[in-house]
Design a protein around this motif. Structure first.
Motif: not given
Length: 145
Positions: A62-68, A122-126
């Motif tokens: 998975v890909r995500t934001s380190g601050s999420g 990811s479908w989430v923007p950013g």
């Protein structure tokens, strides 16, 4: 003759079968879609989130934001559960697959640059610079219908 729920008058038919899926079939189903859910014990209590993923080699990536929210998994050694499912209400059939493991940060530059990992979107923007991998060591599944 079809099965019905004898305790409820007029109840719909029960599905014909309930099966525990073998690991190979679980992996096939896990690889057949790109949206699942991850659950873990977060800093403020239980967390359950939908996310995009890909199966890369023998892991859910998975890909995500380190601050999420998922960023708190980085370096935490927290066990996670990753789940995918499908259901067809009119056919009264469904399946579910669970992967259990420790989500680790993918840091190897060669792995990060691979075509398979680059397809995790990811479908989430950013920005989603943090890549997490959940090894598919423990996989189980069930099907009904």
């Amino acid at each position: 003759m079809s099965q019905t729920d004898d305790t409820v008058p007029g109840a719909a038919r029960r599905p014909a079968s309930f099966d525990v899926l073998p690991p190979k079939r679980c992996l096939e189903l896990l690889s057949s879609t790109t949206v699942g859910r991850i659950a873990f014990a977060g800093k403020e209590g239980p967390v359950l989130l939908p996310l995009n993923y890909r199966v890369v080699d023998d892991a859910v990536v998975v890909r995500t934001s380190g601050s999420g929210t998922l960023g708190q998994l980085a370096g935490s050694d927290v066990e996670v559960v990753f789940e995918v499912d499908y259901h067809a209400p009119t056919a009264r059939s469904a399946w579910s697959v669970l992967v259990r493991g420790i989500a680790t940060v993918v840091e190897n530059t060669r792995t990060l640059a691979s075509v398979e990992v680059s397809r995790v979107v990811s479908w989430v923007p950013g920005e989603h610079a943090l890549v997490l991998s959940i090894p598919i060591d423990q996989i189980t599944g069930r099907s009904v219908g």
